[in-house]
Design a protein around this motif. Structure first.
Motif, PDB file in Angstrom:
ATOM      1  N   ARG A 167     -42.510  80.742  13.894  1.00 18.43           N
ATOM      2  CA  ARG A 167     -41.540  81.569  13.572  1.00 18.43           C
ATOM      3  C   ARG A 167     -41.048  83.100  14.405  1.00 18.43           C
ATOM      4  O   ARG A 167     -40.210  83.096  15.007  1.00 18.43           O
ATOM      5  N   GLU A 168     -42.451  83.609  14.359  1.00 13.04           N
ATOM      6  CA  GLU A 168     -42.317  84.942  15.294  1.00 13.04           C
ATOM      7  C   GLU A 168     -42.132  84.926  16.702  1.00 13.04           C
ATOM      8  O   GLU A 168     -40.986  85.547  17.140  1.00 13.04           O
ATOM      9  N   ALA A 171     -38.457  83.756  16.987  1.00 12.48           N
ATOM     10  CA  ALA A 171     -37.580  85.096  16.908  1.00 12.48           C
ATOM     11  C   ALA A 171     -37.499  85.714  18.251  1.00 12.48           C
ATOM     12  O   ALA A 171     -36.461  86.086  18.545  1.00 12.48           O
ATOM     13  N   THR A 174     -35.355  84.026  20.572  1.00 12.89           N
ATOM     14  CA  THR A 174     -33.836  84.254  20.396  1.00 12.89           C
ATOM     15  C   THR A 174     -33.369  85.266  20.682  1.00 12.89           C
ATOM     16  O   THR A 174     -32.129  85.710  21.064  1.00 12.89           O
ATOM     17  N   LEU A 175     -34.193  86.224  20.723  1.00 14.72           N
ATOM     18  CA  LEU A 175     -34.011  87.809  21.023  1.00 14.72           C
ATOM     19  C   LEU A 175     -33.967  87.997  22.718  1.00 14.72           C
ATOM     20  O   LEU A 175     -33.795  89.224  23.121  1.00 14.72           O
ATOM     21  N   VAL A 186     -46.000  89.410  21.234  1.00 17.27           N
ATOM     22  CA  VAL A 186     -45.656  88.841  19.670  1.00 17.27           C
ATOM     23  C   VAL A 186     -47.143  87.993  19.447  1.00 17.27           C
ATOM     24  O   VAL A 186     -47.534  88.449  18.667  1.00 17.27           O
ATOM     25  N   PRO A 189     -50.851  90.155  20.158  1.00 17.07           N
ATOM     26  CA  PRO A 189     -51.153  91.159  18.874  1.00 17.07           C
ATOM     27  C   PRO A 189     -51.497  90.391  17.579  1.00 17.07           C
ATOM     28  O   PRO A 189     -52.461  91.045  16.671  1.00 17.07           O
ATOM     29  N   ASN A 190     -51.103  89.305  17.328  1.00 17.80           N
ATOM     30  CA  ASN A 190     -51.043  88.729  16.135  1.00 17.80           C
ATOM     31  C   ASN A 190     -52.601  87.965  16.055  1.00 17.80           C
ATOM     32  O   ASN A 190     -53.070  87.636  15.175  1.00 17.80           O
ATOM     33  N   ARG A 271     -57.338  97.357   7.951  1.00 16.93           N
ATOM     34  CA  ARG A 271     -55.661  97.320   8.367  1.00 16.93           C
ATOM     35  C   ARG A 271     -54.838  96.691   7.273  1.00 16.93           C
ATOM     36  O   ARG A 271     -54.020  97.045   7.026  1.00 16.93           O
ATOM     37  N   SER A 275     -51.797  97.988   5.139  1.00 16.89           N
ATOM     38  CA  SER A 275     -50.572  97.474   4.986  1.00 16.89           C
ATOM     39  C   SER A 275     -50.258  96.462   4.140  1.00 16.89           C
ATOM     40  O   SER A 275     -49.737  96.742   3.129  1.00 16.89           O
TER      41      SER A 275
ATOM     42  N   PHE B  82     -30.578  84.771  15.486  1.00 17.48           N
ATOM     43  CA  PHE B  82     -31.011  84.120  14.372  1.00 17.48           C
ATOM     44  C   PHE B  82     -31.772  84.645  13.444  1.00 17.48           C
ATOM     45  O   PHE B  82     -32.661  85.428  13.522  1.00 17.48           O
ATOM     46  N   PHE B  84     -33.988  84.189  10.084  1.00 12.22           N
ATOM     47  CA  PHE B  84     -34.943  83.130   9.610  1.00 12.22           C
ATOM     48  C   PHE B  84     -35.148  83.231   8.025  1.00 12.22           C
ATOM     49  O   PHE B  84     -35.125  84.494   7.694  1.00 12.22           O
ATOM     50  N   ALA B  88     -39.305  86.262   9.612  1.00 14.18           N
ATOM     51  CA  ALA B  88     -40.183  86.072  10.721  1.00 14.18           C
ATOM     52  C   ALA B  88     -40.038  87.506  11.500  1.00 14.18           C
ATOM     53  O   ALA B  88     -39.956  87.633  12.546  1.00 14.18           O
ATOM     54  N   LEU B  89     -40.304  88.716  10.817  1.00 11.28           N
ATOM     55  CA  LEU B  89     -40.585  90.032  11.477  1.00 11.28           C
ATOM     56  C   LEU B  89     -41.738  89.876  12.191  1.00 11.28           C
ATOM     57  O   LEU B  89     -42.671  89.234  11.870  1.00 11.28           O
ATOM     58  N   PHE B  90     -41.887  90.788  13.307  1.00  9.36           N
ATOM     59  CA  PHE B  90     -43.234  90.834  14.042  1.00  9.36           C
ATOM     60  C   PHE B  90     -44.039  91.778  13.296  1.00  9.36           C
ATOM     61  O   PHE B  90     -43.803  93.027  12.987  1.00  9.36           O
ATOM     62  N   ARG B  91     -45.018  91.144  12.721  1.00 10.43           N
ATOM     63  CA  ARG B  91     -45.812  91.734  11.691  1.00 10.43           C
ATOM     64  C   ARG B  91     -46.631  93.301  12.088  1.00 10.43           C
ATOM     65  O   ARG B  91     -46.712  93.910  11.281  1.00 10.43           O
ATOM     66  N   HIS B  92     -46.769  93.103  13.324  1.00 12.84           N
ATOM     67  CA  HIS B  92     -47.726  94.168  13.856  1.00 12.84           C
ATOM     68  C   HIS B  92     -46.837  95.365  14.378  1.00 12.84           C
ATOM     69  O   HIS B  92     -47.353  96.405  14.849  1.00 12.84           O
ATOM     70  N   ALA B 139     -44.754  94.413   6.407  1.00 15.17           N
ATOM     71  CA  ALA B 139     -45.411  94.022   5.082  1.00 15.17           C
ATOM     72  C   ALA B 139     -45.290  95.002   4.208  1.00 15.17           C
ATOM     73  O   ALA B 139     -45.437  94.795   2.768  1.00 15.17           O
ATOM     74  N   ARG B 153     -32.369  93.369  13.332  1.00 19.87           N
ATOM     75  CA  ARG B 153     -32.843  92.807  14.717  1.00 19.87           C
ATOM     76  C   ARG B 153     -31.922  91.911  15.382  1.00 19.87           C
ATOM     77  O   ARG B 153     -31.868  92.176  16.499  1.00 19.87           O
ATOM     78  N   ALA B 154     -31.314  91.023  14.652  1.00 17.96           N
ATOM     79  CA  ALA B 154     -30.447  89.664  15.391  1.00 17.96           C
ATOM     80  C   ALA B 154     -29.348  90.420  15.825  1.00 17.96           C
ATOM     81  O   ALA B 154     -28.782  90.333  16.986  1.00 17.96           O
TER      82      ALA B 154
END
Lengths: 275, 363
Positions: A167-168, A171, A174-175, A186, A189-190, A271, A275, B82, B84, B88-92, B139, B153-154
């Motif tokens: 999904r990320e 996303a 789409t951006l 994206v 880093p994950n 971390r 968070s 889009f 979701f 679907a945010l960029f978690r970092h 988070a 963001r969209a």
């Protein structure tokens, strides 16, 4: 009410057993290695370690590890990406194939490489005609080391990337992000902690690999002897202190690796807690 | 920007997810794709976005944004936003960096300056009322806040169309209500063309200018919420848009019978199934000539604007649900186990697959 398995007697028994076994099978040998290595003093240890053949073995081992890591890194990321981000026929089989180096005995792996790339081998005889020698030389050592270590990175990444989903990345696309930008900003880093962990495991195994390397190296002192092979030779020559000095070096590398891993895990959990 | 779909179909392997579909969405319209899970609504949305590609055989479909044919345009160049279901945010990345992402990945020539990006992101965050959380990680936010970040963001890249995949599906009822209202306002303010997917009929009817009802990869009906509710085209639409009571029986000489229940209907002889909404069932202590539907009250729910009363009877296969005004509820002194008579105010019938509400006689 007491929870299941929380009876004090059982708990004490299990803890005692765990501590005892760890001490007996893990800690004691480690202590013994260093005790043996320094049994005739630091000076003797130092003489053994600074021996020209030992130094060469250390150098070769580190070079092999340094060459193996980037190859496994790229291979592992590509494979994990392929398996978790695309659906194609044979995906399952590929995931099983990744595990072959884990499943096969390293000696067998070494033998197969010898069979294929040795002077009389299918590919080896062709290469020999062009004056290229892979077996009993450092390229052979590198090849089998890569073979035995290549699943580590992929194995670390696949479950994580599966859990994180796409999904990320969707996303990001789409951006307007390009494929490379998406990966760099994206995906990477994950997965970076898992990636580092995979590298640490790869390094540990690459440094310590004995079975496969011993088959293809030829163990020529000062030429194709890695540290584990060198250690074994010293031991066969009744040079116990020398052998244990090399063993102490290997153990030291292992300990450093473990420390690095623990530090990473500690950072990762911190971390998460943050968070 | 208007959206036109021509002959869009989709197979996953051998299963058909979408039958060939045509759909026209006007510029500035807010359209809801409504259907149960597996109806193909998310697939359709993802095809519009370009995250999924439509079938090219036997005949290739076409997707147009305004005059622009985007059928073969990659997602990243379609200029869509889009949102979701699970954000679907960029978690970092911080909230700020999440919203800024679309602007920072633009080609250098088009990319706004750092200061401009900063100003735009802060403006968007203010719009979604999250400017004070710009430095947090996703988070650390609640679900509703995360979804607002995802929306900002969209919108940051000023998309031609905004696509939302079950945007409020993962949120609790109260937040969902709030976000819905807020999206509606935002849409009125900014006037973007928007398509959203939902399985919640209330959400679809409340938010949309027009609703596309889907089932089994087919469009069942496209209409305004009002037309949809008043004149459902078929039984599926009627049943999906709200709670339904069934009355099955046999009609003879203009009288539908089922056990000891009778109802005067102006229908030809034969087996019939009538459908009633809960608010179309009136309860009374007595029966009338031509309407004899004895029922027993089995459960009462007092919460809400109306009292919900569950009814059972020998002649009913499944219990009925009736909504009663609180005043009537008190007047009739309704209690569990009480025997009452149901009087249809109106009923529906879809024998020939068309909606035809009928006034019940003598009500």
């Amino acid at each position: 009410m007491r929870r299941v398995g929380d009876a004090p007697a059982i708990r004490r028994l299990l803890i005692t057993a765990a501590v005892l076994l760890s001490a007996l099978f893990l800690l004691l040998p480690l202590v013994a290695i260093f005790a043996q290595a320094f049994s005739q003093g630091v000076a003797v240890f130092w003489t053994n370690v600074s021996n020209v053949y030992t130094l060469h073995a250390i150098g070769l081992t580190l070079v092999i590890a340094l060459l193996t890591i980037p190859v496994c890194l790229v291979f592992g990321v590509a494979l994990a990406w392929l398996v978790t981000r695309f659906r194609f026929p044979g995906r399952r089989i590929l995931q099983t194939l990744i595990d072959i180096p884990f499943a096969v005995s390293p000696v067998v792996a070494g033998l197969v490489y010898l069979l294929l790339y040795g002077r009389g081998g299918w590919i080896g005889s062709f290469l020999d005609g062009h004056d290229i020698q892979l077996m009993f030389a450092w390229p052979g050592i590198l090849m089998v080391t890569i073979f035995v270590t290549c699943p580590f990175v992929a194995r670390e990444l696949i479950p994580l990337m599966q859990a994180q989903g796409t999904r990320e990345e969707e996303a990001a696309v789409t951006l307007g992000a390009s494929g490379f930008t998406t990966f760099r900003r994206v995906t990477l880093p994950n997965i970076k902690w898992a990636l580092l962990y995979g590298v640490i495991l790869t390094n540990a195994r690459a440094v310590g690999e004995f079975g496969a390397v011993s088959v293809v190296s030829g163990a020529i002192r000062g030429q194709t002897n890695t540290l584990p092979l060198h250690l074994e030779q010293l031991y066969q020559d009744y040079n116990a202190v020398g052998a244990f000095s090399s063993a102490a070096l290997l153990a030291l590398i292992a300990l450093l690796t473990l420390a690095a891993k623990a530090a990473l895990q500690w950072r990762a959990t911190r971390r998460e807690a943050f968070s | 920007m208007s959206i036109q779909l021509h002959n869009i179909a989709k197979h996953f392997g051998r299963t058909q997810a979408l039958e060939p579909i045509d759909l026209d969405i006007q510029d500035g319209e807010l359209v809801g794709l409504l259907g149960p899970s597996g109806s193909g609504k998310t697939t359709l949305l993802r095809i519009i976005a370009g995250l999924e590609s439509a079938d090219t055989a036997p005949t290739a479909g076409r997707i147009l944004f305004g005059e622009r044919d985007v059928t073969h345009v990659h997602v990243r160049d379609r200029r869509i936003g889009f949102v979701f279901q699970h954000y679907a945010l960029f978690r970092h990345m911080s909230v700020f960096d999440n919203v800024a992402f679309g602007l920072t990945v633009m080609p250098r020539r088009e990319r706004p300056s750092k200061g401009e990006i900063r100003a735009r992101v802060l403006r968007l965050l203010e719009m979604v009322q999250l400017a004070h959380l710009a430095d947090r990680l996703p988070a650390q936010l609640s679900g509703g806040q995360q979804q607002r970040v995802s929306l900002a963001r969209a919108l940051a890249v000023e998309p031609d169309v905004l696509l939302l995949d079950e945007p409020f599906g993962a949120l609790d009822a109260k937040v969902r209500q709030e976000l819905r209202r807020w999206l509606r306002r935002l849409h009125e303010e900014l006037g973007f063309t928007s398509v959203f997917v939902t399985h919640d009929q209330e959400e679809a009817l409340e938010l949309s200018d027009r609703v596309v009802v889907m089932s089994n990869g087919r469009i069942e009906q496209i209409d305004t919420p009002e037309a949809l509710y008043r004149a459902p085209k078929n039984r599926f639409v009627f049943e999906f848009l709200g709670e339904v009571n069934h009355l099955e029986g046999r009609v003879q000489d203009g009288m539908l019978r089922c056990g000891d229940a009778q109802l005067n209907v102006n229908l030809p002889d034969g087996d019939e199934e009538l459908l009633l909404r809960p608010h179309e069932v009136r309860l009374a202590p007595s029966f009338e000539s031509g309407v004899h539907l004895p029922v027993t009250v089995t459960a009462i729910s007092l919460v809400g604007a109306e009292v919900r009363v569950e009814l059972e009877a020998d002649w009913l296969a499944a219990p009925w649900l009736a909504t009663v005004r609180h005043a009537d509820f008190e007047r009739l002194k309704i209690h569990r186990g009480q025997r009452l008579y149901a009087h249809p105010r109106q009923w529906h019938r879809f024998k020939d697959e068309t909606a035809r509400p009928r006034q019940a006689p003598a009500s």
